[in-house]
Design a protein around this motif. Structure first.
Motif, PDB file in Angstrom:
ATOM      1  N   GLU A  36       0.825  -1.197   0.000  1.00  0.00           N
ATOM      2  CA  GLU A  36       0.000   0.000   0.000  1.00  0.00           C
ATOM      3  C   GLU A  36       0.866   1.256   0.000  1.00  0.00           C
ATOM      4  O   GLU A  36       0.559   2.234  -0.705  1.00  0.00           O
ATOM      5  CB  GLU A  36      -0.916  -0.011   1.228  1.00  0.00           C
ATOM      6  N   GLU A  37       1.949   1.239   0.789  1.00  0.00           N
ATOM      7  CA  GLU A  37       2.857   2.384   0.794  1.00  0.00           C
ATOM      8  C   GLU A  37       3.483   2.583  -0.584  1.00  0.00           C
ATOM      9  O   GLU A  37       3.611   3.721  -1.062  1.00  0.00           O
ATOM     10  CB  GLU A  37       3.946   2.179   1.846  1.00  0.00           C
ATOM     11  N   ALA A  38       3.889   1.463  -1.213  1.00  0.00           N
ATOM     12  CA  ALA A  38       4.474   1.568  -2.548  1.00  0.00           C
ATOM     13  C   ALA A  38       3.457   2.113  -3.544  1.00  0.00           C
ATOM     14  O   ALA A  38       3.789   2.929  -4.413  1.00  0.00           O
ATOM     15  CB  ALA A  38       4.990   0.199  -3.002  1.00  0.00           C
ATOM     16  N   ARG A  39       2.188   1.670  -3.412  1.00  0.00           N
ATOM     17  CA  ARG A  39       1.146   2.165  -4.314  1.00  0.00           C
ATOM     18  C   ARG A  39       0.908   3.650  -4.107  1.00  0.00           C
ATOM     19  O   ARG A  39       0.743   4.417  -5.072  1.00  0.00           O
ATOM     20  CB  ARG A  39      -0.149   1.388  -4.089  1.00  0.00           C
ATOM     21  N   GLN A  40       0.887   4.071  -2.834  1.00  0.00           N
ATOM     22  CA  GLN A  40       0.685   5.487  -2.555  1.00  0.00           C
ATOM     23  C   GLN A  40       1.835   6.332  -3.080  1.00  0.00           C
ATOM     24  O   GLN A  40       1.623   7.425  -3.615  1.00  0.00           O
ATOM     25  CB  GLN A  40       0.517   5.701  -1.046  1.00  0.00           C
ATOM     26  N   LEU A  41       3.066   5.819  -2.929  1.00  0.00           N
ATOM     27  CA  LEU A  41       4.216   6.546  -3.467  1.00  0.00           C
ATOM     28  C   LEU A  41       4.125   6.647  -4.986  1.00  0.00           C
ATOM     29  O   LEU A  41       4.414   7.700  -5.572  1.00  0.00           O
ATOM     30  CB  LEU A  41       5.519   5.846  -3.058  1.00  0.00           C
ATOM     31  N   ALA A  42       3.716   5.527  -5.622  1.00  0.00           N
ATOM     32  CA  ALA A  42       3.592   5.546  -7.082  1.00  0.00           C
ATOM     33  C   ALA A  42       2.491   6.506  -7.521  1.00  0.00           C
ATOM     34  O   ALA A  42       2.655   7.256  -8.490  1.00  0.00           O
ATOM     35  CB  ALA A  42       3.304   4.132  -7.599  1.00  0.00           C
ATOM     36  N   ASP A  43       1.362   6.500  -6.784  1.00  0.00           N
ATOM     37  CA  ASP A  43       0.275   7.425  -7.121  1.00  0.00           C
ATOM     38  C   ASP A  43       0.726   8.869  -6.948  1.00  0.00           C
ATOM     39  O   ASP A  43       0.395   9.741  -7.765  1.00  0.00           O
ATOM     40  CB  ASP A  43      -0.944   7.147  -6.237  1.00  0.00           C
ATOM     41  N   GLY A  44       1.460   9.122  -5.846  1.00  0.00           N
ATOM     42  CA  GLY A  44       1.961  10.476  -5.626  1.00  0.00           C
ATOM     43  C   GLY A  44       2.920  10.919  -6.712  1.00  0.00           C
ATOM     44  O   GLY A  44       2.885  12.079  -7.160  1.00  0.00           O
ATOM     45  N   GLU A  45       3.769   9.984  -7.153  1.00  0.00           N
ATOM     46  CA  GLU A  45       4.723  10.327  -8.208  1.00  0.00           C
ATOM     47  C   GLU A  45       3.995  10.570  -9.524  1.00  0.00           C
ATOM     48  O   GLU A  45       4.329  11.493 -10.276  1.00  0.00           O
ATOM     49  CB  GLU A  45       5.737   9.196  -8.370  1.00  0.00           C
ATOM     50  N   ARG A  46       2.979   9.751  -9.819  1.00  0.00           N
ATOM     51  CA  ARG A  46       2.197   9.968 -11.040  1.00  0.00           C
ATOM     52  C   ARG A  46       1.489  11.313 -11.004  1.00  0.00           C
ATOM     53  O   ARG A  46       1.424  12.025 -12.016  1.00  0.00           O
ATOM     54  CB  ARG A  46       1.183   8.830 -11.219  1.00  0.00           C
ATOM     55  N   VAL A  55      11.931  11.684 -15.198  1.00  0.00           N
ATOM     56  CA  VAL A  55      11.024  10.604 -14.832  1.00  0.00           C
ATOM     57  C   VAL A  55      11.582   9.263 -15.290  1.00  0.00           C
ATOM     58  O   VAL A  55      11.547   8.266 -14.562  1.00  0.00           O
ATOM     59  CB  VAL A  55       9.628  10.848 -15.442  1.00  0.00           C
ATOM     60  N   ARG A  56      12.115   9.219 -16.510  1.00  0.00           N
ATOM     61  CA  ARG A  56      12.677   7.958 -17.008  1.00  0.00           C
ATOM     62  C   ARG A  56      13.876   7.522 -16.190  1.00  0.00           C
ATOM     63  O   ARG A  56      14.040   6.351 -15.878  1.00  0.00           O
ATOM     64  CB  ARG A  56      13.075   8.107 -18.480  1.00  0.00           C
ATOM     65  N   ARG A  57      14.752   8.478 -15.837  1.00  0.00           N
ATOM     66  CA  ARG A  57      15.920   8.131 -15.044  1.00  0.00           C
ATOM     67  C   ARG A  57      15.523   7.746 -13.626  1.00  0.00           C
ATOM     68  O   ARG A  57      16.101   6.837 -13.031  1.00  0.00           O
ATOM     69  CB  ARG A  57      16.894   9.314 -14.983  1.00  0.00           C
ATOM     70  N   GLY A  58      14.524   8.466 -13.098  1.00  0.00           N
ATOM     71  CA  GLY A  58      14.006   8.129 -11.784  1.00  0.00           C
ATOM     72  C   GLY A  58      14.862   8.565 -10.629  1.00  0.00           C
ATOM     73  O   GLY A  58      14.459   8.483  -9.471  1.00  0.00           O
ATOM     74  N   ASP A  59      16.102   9.040 -10.860  1.00  0.00           N
ATOM     75  CA  ASP A  59      16.968   9.399  -9.742  1.00  0.00           C
ATOM     76  C   ASP A  59      17.308  10.871  -9.716  1.00  0.00           C
ATOM     77  O   ASP A  59      18.045  11.330  -8.859  1.00  0.00           O
ATOM     78  CB  ASP A  59      18.274   8.591  -9.800  1.00  0.00           C
TER      79      ASP A  59
END
Length: 374
Positions: free
Chosen positions: A162-172, A233-237
């Motif tokens: 759930e934390e990973a999903r929330q982080l992904a949603d926040g990043e999106r 975004v593609r690099r991610g870092d």
């Protein structure tokens, strides 16, 4: 929950546990039997060895391990008194409870308990009904502990997912806001410049050429900024080589760009500019950019004013216009416009307000802390 296949570390750990329990069983069987006046013979040791070695594959084949442990332990208790072999049986019950779903694990545990209770009524020295309680304890206790551990692990895994999903949603959401701000502003400016070019094309083609040049420049700038955003975004870092993120220092450039669209913009700076955190500087710039984009789209013929005020602890950004101040302007952008600005500012610990101005037009105001929220 998806079942994880045991790795080589798990196999090595299980083999080591099996050897430890084997040594414990071999060392403790004879003294345990002697205390009750029984001699442990080769048959007793063979059962102890089989029960312990079965644990070497306990995570790979939990039910098979439990079956072997239950059969050998029951056979042992039919011939001899309680001994260290019960520890191997306990570990087998615990393993099924930990590594298998509750229903099949409960069925396996119940079958093991039924088999184990045979010695209560049969064998060399059956304890009778008084033996039911300790026999049940050797199954119920490790099963309850194993089930608790499994449920805790599953809850932890769900929380992490759930934390990973929330982080992904926040990043999106963050990427969507950035793309909206870049593309939305660029397209609004291009649209206005194109309208000017079409209007002047027949009567004053030389001025239409100026508008077309502005379209070319604006589109290139918007594409460059969009390319930078997508590259990060593609690099991610965030380590990709790129131009610095836009900030309040680029507001004059934004003003000059909008001058070609027919929107006069004045910029007034109060106080000594300070170096802001990148996130704060970018958020303040986006407030100005999105507000001026909304003026282009919805305010009609208007002028706009940008006021930036620096204090030792805060930076205030205010954008006002002399346009219609319509409800459409207040709803501009839906979830990515004013609402997106509000979320961005709130996340940094600031305050945000937007609505029709008292003297007409529309007003957007944001206050941001100079220090980014940790």
């Amino acid at each position: 929950m998806r079942r994880r296949r045991p790795g080589w570390r798990d196999s090595v750990g299980d083999a080591a546990l099996a050897l430890v329990l084997l040594a414990f069983g071999l060392a403790g069987t004879a003294p345990s039997a002697a205390e009750r006046g029984v001699t442990a013979d080769a048959r007793a040791y063979a059962l102890v060895v089989a029960a312990a070695l079965a644990l070497a594959v306990r995570r790979r084949w939990p039910f098979a391990t439990l079956a072997v442990a239950a059969v050998t332990t029951t056979a042992y208790l039919l011939l001899y008194p309680y001994g260290p072999i019960l520890v191997s049986f306990l570990v087998a019950v615990y393993t099924v409870a930990v590594h298998r779903p509750l229903r099949p694990a409960a069925v396996g545990g119940a079958a093991a308990l039924a088999l184990l209770t045979v010695h209560v009524f049969a064998g060399a020295r059956p304890p009778g009904l008084l033996g039911l309680m300790p026999a049940a304890a050797w199954v119920v206790v490790p099963f309850a502990v194993g089930t608790t551990v499994r449920l805790t692990r599953e809850a932890t895994a769900r929380n992490r997912a759930e934390e990973a999903r929330q982080l992904a949603d926040g990043e999106r959401l963050r990427v969507a806001q950035e793309v909206h701000d870049v593309v939305g502003h660029g397209l609004a400016a291009i649209h206005m410049q194109a309208e000017i070019a079409l209007h002047l094309l027949e009567k004053r083609p030389e001025q239409a050429e100026t508008a077309l040049a502005a379209i070319s420049r604006t589109s290139k700038e918007a594409l460059d900024e969009l390319r930078v955003t997508l590259a990060v975004v593609r690099r991610g870092d965030g380590t990709a080589e790129r131009a610095p993120a836009p900030g309040l220092a680029q507001v004059p450039v934004l003003r000059d760009r909008l001058a070609g669209t027919g929107l006069p913009v004045t910029v007034d700076v109060d106080g000594e500019p300070v170096t802001l955190p990148v996130a704060v500087d970018l958020a303040a710039y986006r407030v100005v950019q999105e507000s001026l984009t909304n003026v282009l789209r919805h305010a009609g013929p208007a002028t706009a004013a940008v006021r930036i005020r620096y204090t030792p602890t805060e930076v205030d950004v205010e954008v006002t216009d002399t346009g219609r101040g319509t409800a459409a302007q207040g709803r501009a952008g839906g979830g990515s416009g004013l609402a997106g600005m509000r979320e961005r500012i709130s996340a940094l610990g600031g305050s945000f307000d937007a609505g029709p101005a008292e003297g007409g037009g529309f007003r957007v105001y944001a206050r941001l802390p100079v220090e980014e929220r940790p």
